[in-house]
Design an enzyme around this catalytic site. Structure first.
Site, PDB file in Angstrom:
ATOM      1  N   ARG A  11       0.850  -1.181   0.000  1.00  0.00           N
ATOM      2  CA  ARG A  11       0.000   0.000   0.000  1.00  0.00           C
ATOM      3  C   ARG A  11       0.897   1.246   0.000  1.00  0.00           C
ATOM      4  O   ARG A  11       1.932   1.271   0.663  1.00  0.00           O
ATOM      5  CB  ARG A  11      -0.880  -0.013   1.247  1.00  0.00           C
ATOM      6  CG  ARG A  11      -1.784   1.198   1.389  1.00  0.00           C
ATOM      7  CD  ARG A  11      -2.588   1.077   2.668  1.00  0.00           C
ATOM      8  NE  ARG A  11      -3.350   2.288   2.925  1.00  0.00           N
ATOM      9  CZ  ARG A  11      -4.102   2.482   4.009  1.00  0.00           C
ATOM     10  NH1 ARG A  11      -4.175   1.510   4.915  1.00  0.00           N
ATOM     11  NH2 ARG A  11      -4.757   3.596   4.174  1.00  0.00           N
ATOM     12  N   HIS A  12       0.522   2.254  -0.761  1.00  0.00           N
ATOM     13  CA  HIS A  12       1.336   3.458  -0.873  1.00  0.00           C
ATOM     14  C   HIS A  12       1.555   4.140   0.470  1.00  0.00           C
ATOM     15  O   HIS A  12       0.863   3.882   1.456  1.00  0.00           O
ATOM     16  CB  HIS A  12       0.679   4.446  -1.846  1.00  0.00           C
ATOM     17  CG  HIS A  12      -0.653   4.940  -1.374  1.00  0.00           C
ATOM     18  ND1 HIS A  12      -0.798   5.896  -0.395  1.00  0.00           N
ATOM     19  CD2 HIS A  12      -1.917   4.583  -1.727  1.00  0.00           C
ATOM     20  CE1 HIS A  12      -2.075   6.122  -0.167  1.00  0.00           C
ATOM     21  NE2 HIS A  12      -2.780   5.333  -0.959  1.00  0.00           N
ATOM     22  N   GLY A  13       2.513   5.080   0.499  1.00  0.00           N
ATOM     23  CA  GLY A  13       2.802   5.839   1.707  1.00  0.00           C
ATOM     24  C   GLY A  13       1.767   6.923   1.976  1.00  0.00           C
ATOM     25  O   GLY A  13       0.835   7.133   1.193  1.00  0.00           O
ATOM     26  N   GLU A  14       1.969   7.626   3.072  1.00  0.00           N
ATOM     27  CA  GLU A  14       1.045   8.684   3.480  1.00  0.00           C
ATOM     28  C   GLU A  14       0.925   9.760   2.401  1.00  0.00           C
ATOM     29  O   GLU A  14       1.891  10.064   1.703  1.00  0.00           O
ATOM     30  CB  GLU A  14       1.544   9.337   4.779  1.00  0.00           C
ATOM     31  CG  GLU A  14       0.600  10.406   5.309  1.00  0.00           C
ATOM     32  CD  GLU A  14       1.243  11.280   6.379  1.00  0.00           C
ATOM     33  OE1 GLU A  14       0.855  11.152   7.543  1.00  0.00           O
ATOM     34  OE2 GLU A  14       2.132  12.086   6.027  1.00  0.00           O
ATOM     35  N   ARG A  64       0.205   8.654  -6.112  1.00  0.00           N
ATOM     36  CA  ARG A  64       0.700   8.208  -4.820  1.00  0.00           C
ATOM     37  C   ARG A  64       1.183   6.761  -4.880  1.00  0.00           C
ATOM     38  O   ARG A  64       2.154   6.403  -4.193  1.00  0.00           O
ATOM     39  CB  ARG A  64      -0.359   8.395  -3.750  1.00  0.00           C
ATOM     40  CG  ARG A  64      -1.727   7.738  -3.998  1.00  0.00           C
ATOM     41  CD  ARG A  64      -2.713   8.345  -3.015  1.00  0.00           C
ATOM     42  NE  ARG A  64      -4.046   7.763  -3.032  1.00  0.00           N
ATOM     43  CZ  ARG A  64      -5.053   8.181  -3.800  1.00  0.00           C
ATOM     44  NH1 ARG A  64      -4.854   9.154  -4.687  1.00  0.00           N
ATOM     45  NH2 ARG A  64      -6.257   7.644  -3.705  1.00  0.00           N
ATOM     46  N   GLU A  91      -7.819   3.343  -5.935  1.00  0.00           N
ATOM     47  CA  GLU A  91      -8.527   3.306  -4.655  1.00  0.00           C
ATOM     48  C   GLU A  91     -10.034   3.364  -4.875  1.00  0.00           C
ATOM     49  O   GLU A  91     -10.519   3.728  -5.956  1.00  0.00           O
ATOM     50  CB  GLU A  91      -8.045   4.475  -3.786  1.00  0.00           C
ATOM     51  CG  GLU A  91      -8.677   4.619  -2.424  1.00  0.00           C
ATOM     52  CD  GLU A  91      -8.588   3.369  -1.558  1.00  0.00           C
ATOM     53  OE1 GLU A  91      -9.219   2.352  -1.909  1.00  0.00           O
ATOM     54  OE2 GLU A  91      -7.905   3.421  -0.526  1.00  0.00           O
ATOM     55  N   ARG A  92     -10.764   3.012  -3.856  1.00  0.00           N
ATOM     56  CA  ARG A  92     -12.220   3.092  -3.865  1.00  0.00           C
ATOM     57  C   ARG A  92     -12.676   4.520  -4.185  1.00  0.00           C
ATOM     58  O   ARG A  92     -12.039   5.496  -3.800  1.00  0.00           O
ATOM     59  CB  ARG A  92     -12.739   2.683  -2.480  1.00  0.00           C
ATOM     60  CG  ARG A  92     -14.230   2.839  -2.298  1.00  0.00           C
ATOM     61  CD  ARG A  92     -14.597   2.570  -0.852  1.00  0.00           C
ATOM     62  NE  ARG A  92     -15.994   2.904  -0.604  1.00  0.00           N
ATOM     63  CZ  ARG A  92     -16.552   2.935   0.617  1.00  0.00           C
ATOM     64  NH1 ARG A  92     -15.828   2.659   1.674  1.00  0.00           N
ATOM     65  NH2 ARG A  92     -17.813   3.230   0.761  1.00  0.00           N
ATOM     66  N   TYR A  94     -15.049   7.512  -3.482  1.00  0.00           N
ATOM     67  CA  TYR A  94     -15.881   7.977  -2.375  1.00  0.00           C
ATOM     68  C   TYR A  94     -17.031   8.871  -2.822  1.00  0.00           C
ATOM     69  O   TYR A  94     -17.663   9.538  -1.997  1.00  0.00           O
ATOM     70  CB  TYR A  94     -15.016   8.701  -1.338  1.00  0.00           C
ATOM     71  CG  TYR A  94     -14.222   7.744  -0.484  1.00  0.00           C
ATOM     72  CD1 TYR A  94     -14.820   7.082   0.580  1.00  0.00           C
ATOM     73  CD2 TYR A  94     -12.883   7.486  -0.763  1.00  0.00           C
ATOM     74  CE1 TYR A  94     -14.106   6.187   1.353  1.00  0.00           C
ATOM     75  CE2 TYR A  94     -12.161   6.601   0.008  1.00  0.00           C
ATOM     76  CZ  TYR A  94     -12.768   5.938   1.063  1.00  0.00           C
ATOM     77  OH  TYR A  94     -12.058   5.052   1.827  1.00  0.00           O
ATOM     78  N   ARG A 118     -18.058   4.335   5.193  1.00  0.00           N
ATOM     79  CA  ARG A 118     -16.635   4.042   5.105  1.00  0.00           C
ATOM     80  C   ARG A 118     -16.292   2.596   5.436  1.00  0.00           C
ATOM     81  O   ARG A 118     -15.385   2.026   4.846  1.00  0.00           O
ATOM     82  CB  ARG A 118     -15.857   4.970   6.052  1.00  0.00           C
ATOM     83  CG  ARG A 118     -15.926   6.445   5.678  1.00  0.00           C
ATOM     84  CD  ARG A 118     -15.148   7.309   6.647  1.00  0.00           C
ATOM     85  NE  ARG A 118     -13.733   6.981   6.617  1.00  0.00           N
ATOM     86  CZ  ARG A 118     -13.062   6.524   7.659  1.00  0.00           C
ATOM     87  NH1 ARG A 118     -13.672   6.313   8.808  1.00  0.00           N
ATOM     88  NH2 ARG A 118     -11.775   6.258   7.554  1.00  0.00           N
ATOM     89  N   HIS A 186      -3.590   0.429  -3.293  1.00  0.00           N
ATOM     90  CA  HIS A 186      -4.278   1.222  -2.282  1.00  0.00           C
ATOM     91  C   HIS A 186      -4.951   0.331  -1.237  1.00  0.00           C
ATOM     92  O   HIS A 186      -5.156  -0.862  -1.476  1.00  0.00           O
ATOM     93  CB  HIS A 186      -5.308   2.124  -2.957  1.00  0.00           C
ATOM     94  CG  HIS A 186      -4.708   2.952  -4.052  1.00  0.00           C
ATOM     95  ND1 HIS A 186      -4.261   4.232  -3.852  1.00  0.00           N
ATOM     96  CD2 HIS A 186      -4.439   2.649  -5.350  1.00  0.00           C
ATOM     97  CE1 HIS A 186      -3.747   4.703  -4.982  1.00  0.00           C
ATOM     98  NE2 HIS A 186      -3.855   3.759  -5.903  1.00  0.00           N
ATOM     99  N   GLY A 187      -5.313   0.946  -0.127  1.00  0.00           N
ATOM    100  CA  GLY A 187      -5.883   0.173   0.958  1.00  0.00           C
ATOM    101  C   GLY A 187      -7.038  -0.706   0.552  1.00  0.00           C
ATOM    102  O   GLY A 187      -7.068  -1.901   0.837  1.00  0.00           O
TER     103      GLY A 187
END
Length: 265
Positions: A11-14, A64, A91-92, A94, A118, A186-187
């Site tokens: 998973r990518h960093g912050e 990212r 990523e998802r 939103y 979420r 991604h998460g």
């Protein structure tokens, strides 16, 4: 079962959006923060120290993840590595929440409703209008994509179903062919993949978290069923990473891509 293949997920960093407490996801091409750059570099160092080598990498079309992969390649000295970028690993989405303050959103809709959007497996957030400037159909990475495929909001289930063609059509055949594969994504796209591979229940997946920038090694048998999975980190490091997620996992100080705290494996 005997392990025949090894797959590494990262998973990518912050990101800057994480620091600013904003919803990010599919539609915002957030950059890595200074901390995120350090995290990605450390992830590459962990892989180097573990002696990992790769034949091919997959990532999303979001910077990212792409930058995280680049920094890993820097540490592994493998910029030659063939890289496939696909929107299916994004990523998802939103929906209409993307780019908004999580604190403000919780005040508007209530914390219970926002947590449901979420953390649930199959509940979608409010959709984004296709006439909105934030609709991804207007963005360069998706200009050749059928606009009907571009999401306007997604549940975790939607994210997994959108991601799976990339696994079946591109990633899995290369793993079966014996190639050593790294996936930087991604998460939620990675959680969706782990749900599929490990046959997790809809309830169990809501408890599964993949901490940012900790390499997750998944050993697979010849049919690509997981034999075991583990992080390239000590138990204490994983515990600390998950504790940080627990601290962030509230609507005042959280990461838009985190879920409930849970150990993988």
């Amino acid at each position: 079962m005997e392990a025949c293949h090894k797959l590494v997920l990262l998973r990518h960093g912050e990101t800057d959006f994480t620091r600013r407490n904003l919803f990010c996801g599919f539609g915002n091409d957030a950059d890595l923060s200074v901390l995120g750059v350090r995290e990605a570099t450390l992830a590459g160092q962990r892989m180097f120290e573990a002696g990992l080598k790769f034949d091919m990498a997959f990532t999303s079309v979001l910077k990212r993840a792409i930058k995280t992969l680049y920094l890993v390649q820097e540490e592994l000295d493998c910029h030659w590595l063939p890289v496939v970028k696909t929107w299916r690993l994004n990523e998802r989405h939103y929906g209409d929440l993307q780019g908004l303050s999580k604190t403000d959103t919780a005040q508007k809709y209530g914390e219970k409703q926002v947590k449901l959007w979420r953390r649930s497996y199959d509940v979608r957030p409010p959709p984004l209008d296709k006439n909105d400037d934030r609709f991804c159909g207007n963005f360069a990475p998706y200009k050749d994509l059928d606009s009907n495929l571009i999401p306007v909001c997604e549940s975790l289930r939607d994210t997994m179903e959108r991601m799976l063609p990339a696994w079946h059509d591109d990633i899995a055949p290369n793993v079966k062919a014996g190639k050593r594969i790294l996936i930087v994504a991604h998460g939620n796209s990675l959680r969706g993949l782990m749900k599929y591979l490990k046959r997790l229940s809809d309830e169990d997946i809501t408890k599964l978290e993949i901490p940012q920038a900790l390499p997750l090694v998944v050993e697979l048998d010849e049919d690509l069923h997981p034999v075991r999975d583990y992080y390239l980190a000590s138990d204490e490091e994983v515990k600390v990473a998950k504790a940080k997620i627990g601290v962030k996992d509230n609507l005042k100080h959280d990461d838009d891509e985190t879920q409930e705290n849970s150990q993988v494996g």
